[in-house]
Design an enzyme around this catalytic site. Structure first.
Site, short mmCIF file in Angstrom:
data_model
loop_
_atom_site.label_atom_id
_atom_site.label_comp_id
_atom_site.label_asym_id
_atom_site.label_seq_id
_atom_site.Cartn_x
_atom_site.Cartn_y
_atom_site.Cartn_z
CG HIS A 34 19.46 -11.14 35.80
ND1 HIS A 34 19.14 -10.31 36.82
CD2 HIS A 34 19.47 -12.22 36.65
CE1 HIS A 34 18.35 -10.24 37.85
NE2 HIS A 34 18.50 -12.13 38.02
CB SER A 69 17.57 -12.52 41.05
OG SER A 69 16.87 -12.41 39.82
CG ASP A 98 6.24 -31.65 40.55
OD1 ASP A 98 6.97 -31.31 39.19
OD2 ASP A 98 6.27 -32.59 40.77
#
Length: 301
Positions: A280, A123, A220
């Protein structure tokens, strides 16, 4: 079940990269030292023909422990599993672009004097691996095989659920929940798949008693970087890598599809495509079959 021992044989040396923590800004040319684990053969070879494994978004080197031992048993080569920036025990730093992450991996390879490496990425880690293969600064003797798991070298917006995962994880921290069970309950309201919830919760930092739980990844930074994670640093036809390349697709996944396979062939003209009956997380769903496909490719090319 994976055909591998739960711990490495006594003749395998296991090394772990020291934990590093920092938060800073960085240009795409700045690199960070990546935490890593290594399985080193008893003959002391730590540099020739290693297999380097890169995890995906929200993953870490630890997720690959069993498979890395199984690869060692079949290949007898050095096996390195890396924590990419902002994951696992590697530093927290911006930017989180593929150019920056590929530069980190290249610096790791240079530091450890690796040669004729096989680079495997799942991925997001697959895009990092492809970006490194296409990097004009790639040394000629560094890369021997490229193995990309259920991702294509295409530019596409990330599915909304990834930003949603970040927001739920932030909410868990804001609400100062004090147990893994409470964090699990909050995640359940957003993600119904227990396997995905368990995977996300591997990012919880150890906690004791009634302390609030927290995640050891910089939410963040990752949240701001979701658009960049859907991107890719090269355009079709701009760069090629002509070495042996294996793409492994989960047949129930759409990350590799009829639209982006031609794009992959433009970047990697000597690619082959294999499919396994999975979603996946190909390597987690069919570990034995996955290992066989990878080992057969590496030993036949």
């Amino acid at each position: 079940m994976l055909l591998a021992t739960t711990r490495p044989p006594s003749f395998i040396k296991v090394f772990s990269g020291r934990s590093l923590r920092c938060t800073s800004s960085s240009s795409s040319r700045s690199v960070v030292p990546l935490a890593h684990n290594a399985l080193i053969p008893s003959n002391g070879n730590a540099t020739k023909q290693p297999l380097i494994i890169l995890h995906g978004l929200f993953g870490m080197k630890r997720n690959w422990n069993s498979l890395s031992k199984a690869f060692y048993q079949s290949l007898g080569r050095p096996i390195y599993t890396l924590d990419l920036r902002n994951h696992g025990s590697s530093p927290h730093v911006e930017p989180m672009t593929y150019a920056a992450m590929a530069a980190d991996v290249l610096a790791f390879c240079r530091k450890h004097h690796l040669e004729e490496a096989s680079l495997l990425g799942h991925s997001m880690g697959g895009k990092v691996a492809m970006a490194l293969a296409l990097n004009p600064e790639l040394p000629l003797n560094l890369l021997k095989h490229l193995i990309v798991v259920d991702i294509a070298p295409a530019k596409a917006a990330m599915s909304p659920e990834f930003q949603g995962y970040v927001e739920v994880m932030k909410s868990i921290e804001r609400r100062h929940v004090t147990s893994r069970q409470a964090a699990q309950k909050m995640l359940t309201s957003y993600e119904s798949d227990p396997a995905i919830r368990a995977f996300l919760l591997t990012n919880l930092a150890p906690h004791h008693g009634h302390e609030p739980v927290r995640f050891h990844i910089p939410l963040d930074i990752i949240g701001k970087s979701i658009p960049a994670i859907g991107d890719f640093p090269y355009e079709p036809g701009e760069r090629t890598w002509e070495g042996p390349t294996l793409f492994i697709k989960g047949s129930k996944s759409s990350y590799i599809n009829h639209r982006n396979i031609p794009i992959a062939k433009q970047f990697f003209p000597n690619m082959v495509l294999e499919e396994l009956d999975t979603h996946h997380w190909v390597h987690a769903e069919k570990p034995n079959e996955f290992k066989k496909v990878v080992v057969d490719f590496m030993t036949s090319h």
